[in-house]
Design a protein around this motif. Structure first.
Motif, PDB file in Angstrom:
ATOM      1  N   THR A 170      28.617   4.430  28.637  1.00 44.81           N
ATOM      2  CA  THR A 170      27.774   5.563  28.271  1.00 44.81           C
ATOM      3  C   THR A 170      28.494   6.432  27.252  1.00 44.81           C
ATOM      4  OG1 THR A 170      26.454   7.381  29.181  1.00 44.81           O
ATOM      5  CG2 THR A 170      28.638   7.087  30.102  1.00 44.81           C
ATOM      6  N   ALA A 171      27.712   7.102  26.426  1.00 39.69           N
ATOM      7  CA  ALA A 171      28.277   8.118  25.538  1.00 39.69           C
ATOM      8  C   ALA A 171      28.366   9.417  26.322  1.00 39.69           C
ATOM      9  CB  ALA A 171      27.394   8.300  24.313  1.00 39.69           C
ATOM     10  N   ILE A 172      29.450  10.161  26.134  1.00 45.07           N
ATOM     11  CA  ILE A 172      29.565  11.476  26.767  1.00 45.07           C
ATOM     12  C   ILE A 172      29.638  12.531  25.669  1.00 45.07           C
ATOM     13  CG2 ILE A 172      30.592  10.665  28.912  1.00 45.07           C
ATOM     14  CD1 ILE A 172      33.331  11.500  27.852  1.00 45.07           C
ATOM     15  N   VAL A 173      28.830  13.568  25.836  1.00 43.46           N
ATOM     16  CA  VAL A 173      28.725  14.622  24.823  1.00 43.46           C
ATOM     17  C   VAL A 173      28.780  15.975  25.522  1.00 43.46           C
ATOM     18  CG1 VAL A 173      27.309  13.119  23.379  1.00 43.46           C
ATOM     19  CG2 VAL A 173      26.199  14.749  24.913  1.00 43.46           C
ATOM     20  N   PRO A 174      29.145  17.043  24.807  1.00 43.11           N
ATOM     21  CA  PRO A 174      29.101  18.377  25.422  1.00 43.11           C
ATOM     22  C   PRO A 174      27.676  18.698  25.862  1.00 43.11           C
ATOM     23  CG  PRO A 174      30.316  18.422  23.346  1.00 43.11           C
ATOM     24  CD  PRO A 174      29.653  17.081  23.418  1.00 43.11           C
ATOM     25  N   SER A 175      27.541  19.405  26.959  1.00 47.62           N
ATOM     26  CA  SER A 175      26.210  19.691  27.506  1.00 47.62           C
ATOM     27  C   SER A 175      25.330  20.473  26.546  1.00 47.62           C
ATOM     28  CB  SER A 175      26.341  20.452  28.831  1.00 47.62           C
ATOM     29  OG  SER A 175      26.936  19.628  29.804  1.00 47.62           O
ATOM     30  N   ASP A 176      25.940  21.289  25.665  1.00 48.09           N
ATOM     31  CA  ASP A 176      25.142  22.092  24.740  1.00 48.09           C
ATOM     32  C   ASP A 176      24.982  21.434  23.371  1.00 48.09           C
ATOM     33  OD1 ASP A 176      27.725  22.316  23.885  1.00 48.09           O
ATOM     34  OD2 ASP A 176      27.781  24.515  23.861  1.00 48.09           O
ATOM     35  N   SER A 177      25.397  20.172  23.242  1.00 44.49           N
ATOM     36  CA  SER A 177      25.268  19.465  21.968  1.00 44.49           C
ATOM     37  C   SER A 177      23.836  18.979  21.771  1.00 44.49           C
ATOM     38  CB  SER A 177      26.227  18.272  21.937  1.00 44.49           C
ATOM     39  OG  SER A 177      25.943  17.421  20.843  1.00 44.49           O
ATOM     40  N   LYS A 178      23.384  18.937  20.517  1.00 39.13           N
ATOM     41  CA  LYS A 178      22.043  18.420  20.247  1.00 39.13           C
ATOM     42  C   LYS A 178      21.941  16.937  20.595  1.00 39.13           C
ATOM     43  CE  LYS A 178      22.653  17.262  15.322  1.00 39.13           C
ATOM     44  NZ  LYS A 178      22.144  17.534  13.950  1.00 39.13           N
ATOM     45  N   LEU A 229      40.662  13.469  27.403  1.00 39.10           N
ATOM     46  CA  LEU A 229      39.412  13.093  26.742  1.00 39.10           C
ATOM     47  C   LEU A 229      38.237  13.883  27.323  1.00 39.10           C
ATOM     48  CD1 LEU A 229      38.425   9.462  25.846  1.00 39.10           C
ATOM     49  CD2 LEU A 229      36.752  11.023  26.811  1.00 39.10           C
ATOM     50  N   PHE A 230      38.113  13.902  28.647  1.00 37.58           N
ATOM     51  CA  PHE A 230      37.018  14.633  29.287  1.00 37.58           C
ATOM     52  C   PHE A 230      37.079  16.128  28.949  1.00 37.58           C
ATOM     53  CE2 PHE A 230      36.672  11.130  32.559  1.00 37.58           C
ATOM     54  CZ  PHE A 230      35.380  10.772  32.217  1.00 37.58           C
ATOM     55  N   ASN A 231      38.261  16.695  29.039  1.00 42.22           N
ATOM     56  CA  ASN A 231      38.416  18.127  28.776  1.00 42.22           C
ATOM     57  C   ASN A 231      38.047  18.468  27.336  1.00 42.22           C
ATOM     58  OD1 ASN A 231      39.196  20.805  29.564  1.00 42.22           O
ATOM     59  ND2 ASN A 231      41.095  20.525  28.413  1.00 42.22           N
ATOM     60  N   SER A 232      38.425  17.585  26.408  1.00 43.22           N
ATOM     61  CA  SER A 232      38.129  17.827  24.994  1.00 43.22           C
ATOM     62  C   SER A 232      36.631  17.785  24.728  1.00 43.22           C
ATOM     63  CB  SER A 232      38.851  16.789  24.131  1.00 43.22           C
ATOM     64  OG  SER A 232      40.250  16.892  24.292  1.00 43.22           O
ATOM     65  N   VAL A 233      35.936  16.837  25.364  1.00 41.85           N
ATOM     66  CA  VAL A 233      34.478  16.770  25.199  1.00 41.85           C
ATOM     67  C   VAL A 233      33.827  17.995  25.833  1.00 41.85           C
ATOM     68  CG1 VAL A 233      32.377  15.484  25.789  1.00 41.85           C
ATOM     69  CG2 VAL A 233      34.444  14.250  25.085  1.00 41.85           C
ATOM     70  N   ALA A 234      34.284  18.380  27.016  1.00 36.56           N
ATOM     71  CA  ALA A 234      33.719  19.545  27.703  1.00 36.56           C
ATOM     72  C   ALA A 234      33.904  20.820  26.888  1.00 36.56           C
ATOM     73  CB  ALA A 234      34.362  19.701  29.080  1.00 36.56           C
ATOM     74  N   GLU A 235      34.996  20.887  26.120  1.00 40.89           N
ATOM     75  CA  GLU A 235      35.270  22.060  25.287  1.00 40.89           C
ATOM     76  C   GLU A 235      34.546  22.005  23.945  1.00 40.89           C
ATOM     77  OE1 GLU A 235      36.799  24.795  26.004  1.00 40.89           O
ATOM     78  OE2 GLU A 235      37.461  24.183  28.008  1.00 40.89           O
ATOM     79  N   GLU A 248      31.170   8.933  36.186  1.00 43.72           N
ATOM     80  CA  GLU A 248      30.510   9.406  37.404  1.00 43.72           C
ATOM     81  C   GLU A 248      31.469  10.079  38.370  1.00 43.72           C
ATOM     82  OE1 GLU A 248      28.778   5.837  38.796  1.00 43.72           O
ATOM     83  OE2 GLU A 248      27.185   5.802  37.286  1.00 43.72           O
ATOM     84  N   SER A 249      32.746   9.752  38.283  1.00 44.57           N
ATOM     85  CA  SER A 249      33.715  10.290  39.241  1.00 44.57           C
ATOM     86  C   SER A 249      34.387  11.575  38.765  1.00 44.57           C
ATOM     87  CB  SER A 249      34.800   9.245  39.526  1.00 44.57           C
ATOM     88  OG  SER A 249      35.552   8.969  38.355  1.00 44.57           O
ATOM     89  N   THR A 250      34.120  12.001  37.530  1.00 41.51           N
ATOM     90  CA  THR A 250      34.831  13.162  37.007  1.00 41.51           C
ATOM     91  C   THR A 250      34.125  14.472  37.340  1.00 41.51           C
ATOM     92  OG1 THR A 250      35.691  14.223  35.011  1.00 41.51           O
ATOM     93  CG2 THR A 250      33.671  12.967  34.772  1.00 41.51           C
ATOM     94  N   PRO A 251      34.868  15.516  37.680  1.00 45.93           N
ATOM     95  CA  PRO A 251      34.264  16.831  37.949  1.00 45.93           C
ATOM     96  C   PRO A 251      33.532  17.402  36.733  1.00 45.93           C
ATOM     97  CG  PRO A 251      36.522  16.747  38.766  1.00 45.93           C
ATOM     98  CD  PRO A 251      36.310  15.512  37.955  1.00 45.93           C
ATOM     99  N   TYR A 252      33.952  17.015  35.525  1.00 47.99           N
ATOM    100  CA  TYR A 252      33.293  17.526  34.320  1.00 47.99           C
ATOM    101  C   TYR A 252      31.820  17.118  34.300  1.00 47.99           C
ATOM    102  CZ  TYR A 252      37.994  18.454  32.545  1.00 47.99           C
ATOM    103  OH  TYR A 252      39.271  18.920  32.389  1.00 47.99           O
ATOM    104  N   TYR A 253      31.546  15.907  34.753  1.00 47.23           N
ATOM    105  CA  TYR A 253      30.163  15.424  34.816  1.00 47.23           C
ATOM    106  C   TYR A 253      29.438  16.053  35.996  1.00 47.23           C
ATOM    107  CZ  TYR A 253      26.261  12.172  35.441  1.00 47.23           C
ATOM    108  OH  TYR A 253      25.020  11.625  35.612  1.00 47.23           O
ATOM    109  N   GLN A 254      30.115  16.133  37.131  1.00 45.29           N
ATOM    110  CA  GLN A 254      29.497  16.676  38.333  1.00 45.29           C
ATOM    111  C   GLN A 254      29.153  18.156  38.181  1.00 45.29           C
ATOM    112  OE1 GLN A 254      32.535  15.641  41.150  1.00 45.29           O
ATOM    113  NE2 GLN A 254      32.071  13.451  41.085  1.00 45.29           N
ATOM    114  N   ARG A 255      29.885  18.860  37.319  1.00 44.21           N
ATOM    115  CA  ARG A 255      29.632  20.293  37.103  1.00 44.21           C
ATOM    116  C   ARG A 255      28.796  20.549  35.851  1.00 44.21           C
ATOM    117  NH1 ARG A 255      35.995  21.874  37.934  1.00 44.21           N
ATOM    118  NH2 ARG A 255      36.149  21.305  40.147  1.00 44.21           N
ATOM    119  N   ASP A 256      28.198  19.495  35.297  1.00 46.79           N
ATOM    120  CA  ASP A 256      27.329  19.604  34.117  1.00 46.79           C
ATOM    121  C   ASP A 256      28.044  20.170  32.896  1.00 46.79           C
ATOM    122  OD1 ASP A 256      25.095  18.585  35.480  1.00 46.79           O
ATOM    123  OD2 ASP A 256      24.635  20.555  36.316  1.00 46.79           O
ATOM    124  N   MET A 257      29.340  19.929  32.788  1.00 52.18           N
ATOM    125  CA  MET A 257      30.081  20.367  31.608  1.00 52.18           C
ATOM    126  C   MET A 257      29.961  19.343  30.481  1.00 52.18           C
ATOM    127  SD  MET A 257      33.449  21.769  33.630  1.00 52.18           S
ATOM    128  CE  MET A 257      34.271  22.466  32.202  1.00 52.18           C
TER     129      MET A 257
END
Length: 302
Positions: A170-178, A229-235, A248-257
């Motif tokens: 899957t592609a992971i993107v910041p939650s506020d990204s278009k 990697l996760f932290n950089s995408v979340a930021e 699926e196992s990362t808190p960044y995904y579970q917290r909608d970051m």
């Protein structure tokens, strides 16, 4: 005094007859009587008395009989413990695992396995898929936690493979990204955005193949550290592509970051995770036991 004599006392007391007890114990009546006589001499106590109703405990025999039962129960507990100790697996178990499994199901499996098998020293090595296979084939690792993309990947002479589960990418993107509003992203869509590359062979090869045909992507940086990697995408620094299992196992995904978006070729494929081991390994018992824990964890989580 020994446990056999105490068991004789118990059997005579329960049957009320030396004759019946001897039959149950598969010994002669005279041998049973002689054994009880020796025990009475050693204890300096008369344990039994003969009456018309049968053979019964004397008053002194009745007083010590509960202690005899306690000793026999302790004997049973002792032998159960000895049997458990003898059946416990010991030694070492060397495991080589790909990173995606190491950061997800392996820690919980290890915790349960070590709790139930404290005498097995488990050693873990994190490695790329090809290296996992090499370590198993060379005998440097007893078990390889491994991924395959196609059937021919299983062509390892003398090896056995047990599948666990399948997962995609899957592609992971910041939650506020278009990009979070896309139904699916292609590498061409991603090309113009800062990209954070998981610096593992599978991801690098696919990105390199794309760049050879379509030009360079906007690579921000590469890292093997998935936490970075996760932290950089979340930021909001960039986007990336990872296996579903890791996301699926990362808190960044579970917290909608971060948000996941379906990704196109060449990442629109499934990979299978499984256990690789050599069929002539001397540690088949330990391998089989650890595999049971892996299968249960895979079933519980997928």
């Amino acid at each position: 005094m020994n446990f056999t004599q105490l068991y004789y006392v118990k059997t005579i007391t329960e049957t009320g007859s030396i004759t019946k007890a001897a039959t149950l114990l598969h010994i002669t009546q005279s041998a049973l009587s002689q054994s009880i006589s020796h025990l009475e001499d050693e204890l300096n106590l008369k344990l039994f008395q003969r009456q018309k109703s049968g053979t019964t405990l004397t008053p002194q025999g009745k007083e010590i009989y509960p202690f005899i039962l306690d000793l026999l129960e302790q004997e049973s507990t002792l032998y159960e413990k000895i049997e458990t100790l003898n059946s416990e697996m010991k030694g070492t178990l060397s495991i080589a695992t790909v990173p995606s499994l190491f950061m997800t199901i392996v820690p919980s499996v290890m915790s349960t396995f070590k709790r139930d098998n404290p005498n097995i020293d488990v050693q873990i090595t994190e490695a790329e898929n090809d290296e996992v296979q090499r370590l198993v084939v060379s005998g440097e690792a007893d078990i390889g936690l491994y991924t395959i993309l196609k059937e021919e990947d299983l062509d390892v002479r003398g090896a056995r493979y047990a599948p666990l589960f399948s997962s995609g990418f899957t592609a992971i993107v910041p939650s506020d990204s278009k990009l979070a509003y896309y139904k699916q992203l292609s590498l061409e869509d991603i090309k113009g955005f800062p990209f954070i590359l998981n610096d593992r062979n599978f991801y690098k090869k696919n990105i390199q193949n794309f760049e050879e045909k379509n030009g360079s992507i906007n690579l921000l940086f590469s890292t093997e550290n998935v936490g970075v990697l996760f932290n950089s995408v979340a930021e909001g620094l960039g986007i990336s592509i990872l296996s579903d299992l890791m996301v699926e196992s990362t808190p960044y995904y579970q917290r909608d970051m971060i948000t996941t978006v379906s990704v196109g070729a060449p990442f629109n494929q499934m990979i299978e995770y499984g256990v690789l081991y050599m069929e002539d390994s001397e540690k088949q018992k330990q391998i089989s036991e650890f595999t049971k824990y892996l299968v249960k964890a895979a079933h519980d989580n997928h």
